[in-house]
Design a protein around this motif. Structure first.
Motif, PDB file in Angstrom:
ATOM      1  N   ASP B 130     -34.764   3.086 -54.278  1.00  0.00           N
ATOM      2  CA  ASP B 130     -35.725   2.643 -53.268  1.00  0.00           C
ATOM      3  C   ASP B 130     -37.123   3.156 -53.593  1.00  0.00           C
ATOM      4  O   ASP B 130     -37.285   4.276 -54.083  1.00  0.00           O
ATOM      5  CB  ASP B 130     -35.337   3.200 -51.889  1.00  0.00           C
ATOM      6  N   LEU B 131     -38.126   2.333 -53.276  1.00  0.00           N
ATOM      7  CA  LEU B 131     -39.522   2.752 -53.394  1.00  0.00           C
ATOM      8  C   LEU B 131     -40.192   2.434 -52.059  1.00  0.00           C
ATOM      9  O   LEU B 131     -40.385   1.260 -51.739  1.00  0.00           O
ATOM     10  CB  LEU B 131     -40.207   2.002 -54.540  1.00  0.00           C
ATOM     11  N   TYR B 132     -40.485   3.470 -51.269  1.00  0.00           N
ATOM     12  CA  TYR B 132     -41.059   3.263 -49.936  1.00  0.00           C
ATOM     13  C   TYR B 132     -42.424   3.947 -49.870  1.00  0.00           C
ATOM     14  O   TYR B 132     -42.607   5.015 -50.440  1.00  0.00           O
ATOM     15  CB  TYR B 132     -40.147   3.885 -48.863  1.00  0.00           C
ATOM     16  N   TYR B 133     -43.357   3.355 -49.139  1.00  0.00           N
ATOM     17  CA  TYR B 133     -44.706   3.932 -49.128  1.00  0.00           C
ATOM     18  C   TYR B 133     -45.484   3.578 -47.861  1.00  0.00           C
ATOM     19  O   TYR B 133     -46.678   3.300 -47.911  1.00  0.00           O
ATOM     20  CB  TYR B 133     -45.469   3.502 -50.381  1.00  0.00           C
ATOM     21  N   GLU B 134     -44.798   3.637 -46.719  1.00  0.00           N
ATOM     22  CA  GLU B 134     -45.450   3.334 -45.435  1.00  0.00           C
ATOM     23  C   GLU B 134     -46.701   4.190 -45.228  1.00  0.00           C
ATOM     24  O   GLU B 134     -47.702   3.731 -44.670  1.00  0.00           O
ATOM     25  CB  GLU B 134     -44.454   3.563 -44.296  1.00  0.00           C
ATOM     26  N   ALA B 135     -46.669   5.461 -45.676  1.00  0.00           N
ATOM     27  CA  ALA B 135     -47.777   6.381 -45.426  1.00  0.00           C
ATOM     28  C   ALA B 135     -49.025   6.050 -46.242  1.00  0.00           C
ATOM     29  O   ALA B 135     -50.098   6.589 -45.988  1.00  0.00           O
ATOM     30  CB  ALA B 135     -47.335   7.813 -45.720  1.00  0.00           C
ATOM     31  N   VAL B 137     -50.746   3.324 -46.312  1.00  0.00           N
ATOM     32  CA  VAL B 137     -51.725   2.498 -45.595  1.00  0.00           C
ATOM     33  C   VAL B 137     -51.658   2.804 -44.102  1.00  0.00           C
ATOM     34  O   VAL B 137     -50.594   2.748 -43.497  1.00  0.00           O
ATOM     35  CB  VAL B 137     -51.467   0.989 -45.821  1.00  0.00           C
ATOM     36  N   ALA B 138     -52.811   3.154 -43.529  1.00  0.00           N
ATOM     37  CA  ALA B 138     -52.936   3.306 -42.076  1.00  0.00           C
ATOM     38  C   ALA B 138     -52.054   4.418 -41.508  1.00  0.00           C
ATOM     39  O   ALA B 138     -51.601   4.341 -40.370  1.00  0.00           O
ATOM     40  CB  ALA B 138     -52.657   1.979 -41.358  1.00  0.00           C
ATOM     41  N   GLY B 139     -51.858   5.475 -42.283  1.00  0.00           N
ATOM     42  CA  GLY B 139     -51.219   6.709 -41.804  1.00  0.00           C
ATOM     43  C   GLY B 139     -49.966   6.490 -40.999  1.00  0.00           C
ATOM     44  O   GLY B 139     -48.983   5.948 -41.493  1.00  0.00           O
ATOM     45  N   ALA B 140     -50.012   6.896 -39.734  1.00  0.00           N
ATOM     46  CA  ALA B 140     -48.815   6.871 -38.896  1.00  0.00           C
ATOM     47  C   ALA B 140     -48.480   5.477 -38.393  1.00  0.00           C
ATOM     48  O   ALA B 140     -47.402   5.255 -37.851  1.00  0.00           O
ATOM     49  CB  ALA B 140     -49.009   7.789 -37.694  1.00  0.00           C
ATOM     50  N   ILE B 141     -49.384   4.527 -38.546  1.00  0.00           N
ATOM     51  CA  ILE B 141     -49.147   3.207 -37.952  1.00  0.00           C
ATOM     52  C   ILE B 141     -48.068   2.469 -38.734  1.00  0.00           C
ATOM     53  O   ILE B 141     -48.215   2.264 -39.936  1.00  0.00           O
ATOM     54  CB  ILE B 141     -50.427   2.352 -37.942  1.00  0.00           C
ATOM     55  N   PRO B 142     -46.988   2.074 -38.074  1.00  0.00           N
ATOM     56  CA  PRO B 142     -45.975   1.284 -38.775  1.00  0.00           C
ATOM     57  C   PRO B 142     -46.571  -0.083 -39.080  1.00  0.00           C
ATOM     58  O   PRO B 142     -46.781  -0.887 -38.191  1.00  0.00           O
ATOM     59  CB  PRO B 142     -44.835   1.160 -37.753  1.00  0.00           C
ATOM     60  N   LEU B 143     -46.898  -0.325 -40.343  1.00  0.00           N
ATOM     61  CA  LEU B 143     -47.588  -1.554 -40.699  1.00  0.00           C
ATOM     62  C   LEU B 143     -46.889  -2.230 -41.891  1.00  0.00           C
ATOM     63  O   LEU B 143     -46.659  -3.432 -41.873  1.00  0.00           O
ATOM     64  CB  LEU B 143     -49.050  -1.234 -41.034  1.00  0.00           C
ATOM     65  N   LEU B 144     -46.537  -1.442 -42.909  1.00  0.00           N
ATOM     66  CA  LEU B 144     -45.932  -2.049 -44.090  1.00  0.00           C
ATOM     67  C   LEU B 144     -44.517  -2.545 -43.790  1.00  0.00           C
ATOM     68  O   LEU B 144     -44.132  -3.627 -44.227  1.00  0.00           O
ATOM     69  CB  LEU B 144     -45.900  -1.046 -45.248  1.00  0.00           C
ATOM     70  N   ARG B 145     -43.744  -1.753 -43.026  1.00  0.00           N
ATOM     71  CA  ARG B 145     -42.390  -2.194 -42.693  1.00  0.00           C
ATOM     72  C   ARG B 145     -42.426  -3.472 -41.857  1.00  0.00           C
ATOM     73  O   ARG B 145     -41.687  -4.418 -42.150  1.00  0.00           O
ATOM     74  CB  ARG B 145     -41.630  -1.071 -41.990  1.00  0.00           C
ATOM     75  N   PRO B 146     -43.272  -3.550 -40.818  1.00  0.00           N
ATOM     76  CA  PRO B 146     -43.403  -4.830 -40.114  1.00  0.00           C
ATOM     77  C   PRO B 146     -43.779  -5.988 -41.036  1.00  0.00           C
ATOM     78  O   PRO B 146     -43.223  -7.077 -40.919  1.00  0.00           O
ATOM     79  CB  PRO B 146     -44.507  -4.553 -39.081  1.00  0.00           C
ATOM     80  N   LEU B 147     -44.722  -5.776 -41.973  1.00  0.00           N
ATOM     81  CA  LEU B 147     -45.105  -6.866 -42.876  1.00  0.00           C
ATOM     82  C   LEU B 147     -43.928  -7.263 -43.766  1.00  0.00           C
ATOM     83  O   LEU B 147     -43.671  -8.439 -43.995  1.00  0.00           O
ATOM     84  CB  LEU B 147     -46.271  -6.445 -43.771  1.00  0.00           C
ATOM     85  N   ARG B 148     -43.230  -6.244 -44.282  1.00  0.00           N
ATOM     86  CA  ARG B 148     -42.191  -6.479 -45.274  1.00  0.00           C
ATOM     87  C   ARG B 148     -40.901  -6.977 -44.649  1.00  0.00           C
ATOM     88  O   ARG B 148     -40.163  -7.732 -45.265  1.00  0.00           O
ATOM     89  CB  ARG B 148     -41.931  -5.138 -45.982  1.00  0.00           C
TER      90      ARG B 148
END
Lengths: 459, 459
Positions: B130-135, B137-148
Motif C-alpha cells: 500500500d502507498l497512502y498519503y492523506e497527510a 494535502v490539506a493536513g487533517a482534512i480527509p480529502l484524498l480518500r474522498p477523492l479516491r
C-alpha cells in the motif's frame, strides 16, 4: 462468486429517484467504472414492486426488471446488492439473506441501519461480505468513510450538524420569508422536498437515524435510533424565528453526537436531535435550503467541516456508486473493507444530564418585582442567567381566567449552560408562579463548543 | 511479513513536529488502535539524523532511535514505513526500497509525490504494497480518500481551494491589518508558520505539489508539479489588497484543478496555482489564518466543501495515523487498498488557453479619450471589459522620463473571462500606449464557477 465474465454483477433493489440515477451512472459510465475497478460493473437485475410505474426502466432495460426481490438477491449471477428502497420491512430480510450468502451490500437505508445495523454488520462479518452505506447520511457528502477510515487513528469528540435537508428547507423558508411552518411545509411538498407524510423529516426521525449511525462510527459503539434524544421542528413558530433573529441567531434542526467525560473520567455519549438557535456568525447558520453540513471535532485533527448536497437523486447516487466501486474493487482484489468497529461500548448519557444554553420567552404580569421573582426561581433550580430582556410592559393587556385585567410584558431569558432536567424543573416552577402568564417558547442555543471559539464566536 | 507477535511493526522516518505527534499517538492510544485494527501497532524504530536534537525521543524511547534509515526500512521486523521527513532525496530511495520489498508506505511528502509519485505507485503495485498519503494535502482534512474512494463512481470536474496555510496566514494578515508582505512574513516566521526559507510556501511550490496530487486523483491521470502553472504571492502588494477590498474581494492563493472540455469534446486538465481575488461572499474568502478549505465539484454529487486545519503537528499526525490504521487493517486482512487509478491520461491544458476574469489596475494620463483608447486595445485583443472605474484624475502628477509633467489618473478594469494569452497580449499592448504610464497590478478574479452561482454569487 464473481460471474464467468469476470464482471461484478449488481442486483438493484428499488428504482425511484436515486435508483434511476444509479442505473444511469452504471450504464453511461460503464467504461470509466471498469477502468477504475479493474472489472466491469454490470446490472444483473432491478427489482421494483410495480413495473408499470417505471416506464424509463422497462423501456430501456426490459430484461433486467423483476418484481421478485427475494429471488434476485441470492441469484447465482449476483455479487453485490444495492438497495435504495428504504424502510425496515421487507428490506431487512432481503439484505440479511444477501449478506449471509456472502454477497456484499450497498445501501442508503438509514432507518434500517439505525434500527438494526448491528444485525446486518454481524451477518457481513460472519460471511466476510462488505456492508457499505455512505449514502445513508448526508447524501453526496463523504462523511462516513472519513469517520470510519480517515479519522481511525484519532479520537473523535463531537459530530454535529444539519443532516436533514427537508427540515432545513422549511426552516430556511420560515427564516428568510417570515413564512409560517404550515406554509413552508406546503412549499416544500410542492417542490418535492417533503413527502406526503412529512413526519420522518419534521419530527426528527430521519435525523435521529443519521445521528445513531454517526455516533456508532465516531465512538466505536453500536447505537440505535432509540438511543438518540429526539425533538422535531413542528413546534417552531414564526415567533420563535423572530425571537432568534432579534438575538442574531437562526433556528436549525441539529443532530449532535458527543463524547462526554465525567469528573471521574467515565465516558459516555450524548446523541440528540432538536431545533436550536445558532449564532448567525456560525457557518451552520448560513447552510440554507436542502444543503447539509457537518462539523467533526477530533483530538488531533481539530475541527473539520463537510458541506454539500444532503439529498436528491444524483447526489445520493454518487455516494452509492462510490461504495459500489469500493465493494467491487474489494471483490476483484479478493479482500474486504474495514469491519465495523464496536469495541468501545460506551453508555448513552440521559438527555436530562446534558447541559446546553436555553432561550426562554415568558409572558409575565407587568408588575414590580416580577424580574426578581423569576430570577430567583432560575437560581433555585440551579440555572444561571446570562441575559434578560423585558419588552412590552404598558402595551397590551390580557383577560385572565379569574376575570382580572392586568398589563402584560414579555421577558426573554438566555441562560448559561444548564442540564435539561434543571431547565425543565425551572419551567414547571415558573408556570406555577402567579406572575407568569405563560411560556411562549423554549429553545436551546447551541454555540457548538470548540468549533465556535475557533471560528471567533467563543461562548 | 507480520511480526511473530502478530503486531504490525512500524518504522518511522523523521521525528520533527509531526513525527513526535505520531509517536505520541501510537504509544498513548495503543489499546484503542489495537481494537480498531485487530492487531497491535508497534514502533520498530525511529530514524533521525541527529539524535541529540530529539531529547524527548531519546529519553523516552532510547531503544527505538537509529540514524540509519536505510537499514531500518527493510529490517525484518518492519511491516510499514511512515515517512515525515519531507524532500526528495534521500527519502525517495528509502521509500522505493521499502515498497519494492513489499512494505507498505504512509507518507506526508507532497514534494516527492508530486515529483515522482508514478514511480512510487508502480513500485507499490509491483509488490502489492500500500502507498497512502492523506497527510500530504490539506493536513487533517480527509480529502484524498474522498477523492479516491467516495467519489470513485462520479466524474469530478473541479477541485479548487486554499491548500497552503503559510501563504494564507500571510495574506490574512495583510488583508486584516493592512500589513505589508514583508511584515506579515516576519510575523508568520516568528509564530513558526513560515520556515527560514519561505520559498516553498510563498512562491507556490508547495501548493503546486498539492495541486498535482489532487489533479492526479481527481482526473485519473498522473500529473507532476511541472504540469502545474505556478505563480507565487510575493508580488501581492498592500495596494493589491486595498484594490481587492474596494471591489468587495479578498486575495487568496488558490490551487485550481479542472477538467476542460473543448467544443469538439476533447478533454484536458488545467492545474494552476496563483493569487486571485475572491468575492467576500464566497466561503473561501472567510478561510483565515492557517486553515485550509477545498471545494470539489462532481457531475452527480454537485459541490462539496472540506474545511479544517491544513498543517501543524497534531492535525497532520491525525491524517498519518488514519492511513496507518488503514494500511495495518489491510495487512491484518491480507488485502490491500485501492490502487492508483491512472487510466485516463488526459493532457495538460496550457495556461495561455485557460480563461479567467482579470482585475487590471492602470496608471494613465488624465487626458480626454484615454478610456476609449484603452477600451479599444482590450477589444482588439479579444478581451471583453465587464467594468471600468476611473479614480484620481486632477489629483497627483508624475514626472515622466521625457520631462513632461502630466496629470495622472488610475483606471481599474475588471474583465469578463479571457484566456491568459489574450490578457498578456493586452497588457503588453497597453504598455506601449502613450496614455498608459504603468500597470500597477494584474490579478485574476476567481468566481470559482458553479460553486459560486449555487452559493448565490453567480458571475
Amino acid at each position: 462468486m464473481a460471474s464467468e465474465t469476470g464482471a461484478v454483477r449488481v442486483a438493484l433493489l428499488g428504482c425511484g429517484t436515486v435508483g434511476t440515477e444509479v442505473v444511469r451512472l452504471i450504464t453511461e459510465q460503464a467504461d470509466e467504472l471498469a477502468a477504475r475497478v479493474g472489472a466491469r460493473i454490470e446490472l444483473a437485475g432491478v427489482a421494483v414492486r410495480r413495473p408499470h410505474r417505471h416506464p424509463w426502466l422497462t423501456e430501456n432495460f426490459p430484461d433486467l426488471v423483476t418484481t421478485d426481490a427475494g429471488e434476485l438477491v441470492t441469484r447465482d449471477d449476483v455479487d453485490v446488492v444495492v438497495e435504495v428502497i428504504g424502510g425496515i420491512e421487507p428490506v431487512r430480510g432481503w439484505l440479511l439473506e444477501a449478506l449471509k450468502s456472502g454477497r456484499s451490500v450497498v445501501t442508503a437505508n438509514k432507518a434500517l441501519l439505525a434500527e438494526d445495523g448491528p444485525t446486518l454488520a454481524e451477518a457481513a462479518d460472519a460471511s466476510g461480505a462488505d456492508l457499505y452505506y455512505e449514502a445513508a447520511v448526508a447524501g453526496a457528502i463523504p462523511l462516513l468513510r472519513p469517520l470510519r477510515e480517515s479519522l481511525a487513528g484519532d479520537r473523535i469528540t463531537r459530530v454535529a450538524g444539519i443532516v436533514n435537508g427537508t427540515s432545513n428547507f422549511i426552516l430556511s423558508a420560515m427564516s428568510s420569508g417570515g413564512t409560517s411552518y404550515v406554509d413552508a411545509l406546503e412549499e416544500a411538498t410542492r417542490l418535492g422536498y417533503a413527502e406526503a407524510d412529512p413526519s420522518a423529516d419534521v419530527d426528527g426521525y430521519d435525523a435521529a437515524s443519521k445521528a445513531a449511525i454517526l455516533a456508532s462510527l465516531a465512538f466505536h459503539t453500536r447505537f440505535t435510533a432509540s438511543d438518540v434524544h429526539r425533538e422535531g421542528m413542528r413546534e417552531v413558530s414564526a415567533s420563535d424565528v423572530a425571537a432568534a433573529r432579534r438575538l442574531g441567531c437562526t433556528i436549525k434542526l441539529l443532530a449532535i453526537c458527543e463524547r462526554v467525560t465525567d469528573a471521574d473520567g467515565a465516558e459516555s455519549v450524548s446523541a440528540r436531535v432538536y431545533p436550536a438557535m445558532v449564532p448567525d456568525s456560525h457557518p451552520l447558520a448560513g447552510v440554507d435550503g436542502a444543503f447539509n453540513a457537518v462539523f467533526v471535532e477530533a483530538e488531533a485533527a481539530g475541527q473539520l467541516m463537510f458541506y454539500g448536497q444532503g439529498a436528491g437523486g444524483a447526489p445520493t447516487a454518487s455516494a452509492v456508486l462510490g461504495d459500489l466501486v469500493a465493494v467491487a474493487r474489494n471483490r476483484v482484489g479478493g479482500g474486504r473493507g474495514p469491519r465495523e468497529s464496536a469495541y468501545a461500548s460506551l453508555p448513552v448519557r440521559p438527555i436530562g444530564e446534558v447541559p446546553t444554553r436555553y432561550h426562554v420567552d415568558l409572558e409575565v404580569a407587568d408588575r414590580e418585582g416580577v424580574l426578581a421573582t423569576i430570577a430567583s426561581e432560575f437560581a433555585r433550580n440551579g440555572v444561571s442567567i446570562a441575559a434578560v430582556r423585558q419588552t412590552g410592559g404598558v402595551n397590551g393587556s390580557v383577560d385572565r381566567a379569574d376575570g382580572s385585567d392586568r398589563s402584560q410584558a414579555r421577558l426573554t431569558v438566555v441562560t448559561h449552560s444548564a442540564p435539561e432536567a434543571a431547565l425543565s424543573a425551572t419551567v414547571s416552577a415558573l408556570l406555577d408562579l402567579d406572575h407568569v402568564l405563560g411560556v411562549a417558547g423554549v429553545l436551546r442555543v447551541e454555540g457548538l463548543g470548540r468549533a465556535v471559539s475557533a471560528l471567533g464566536m467563543g461562548e
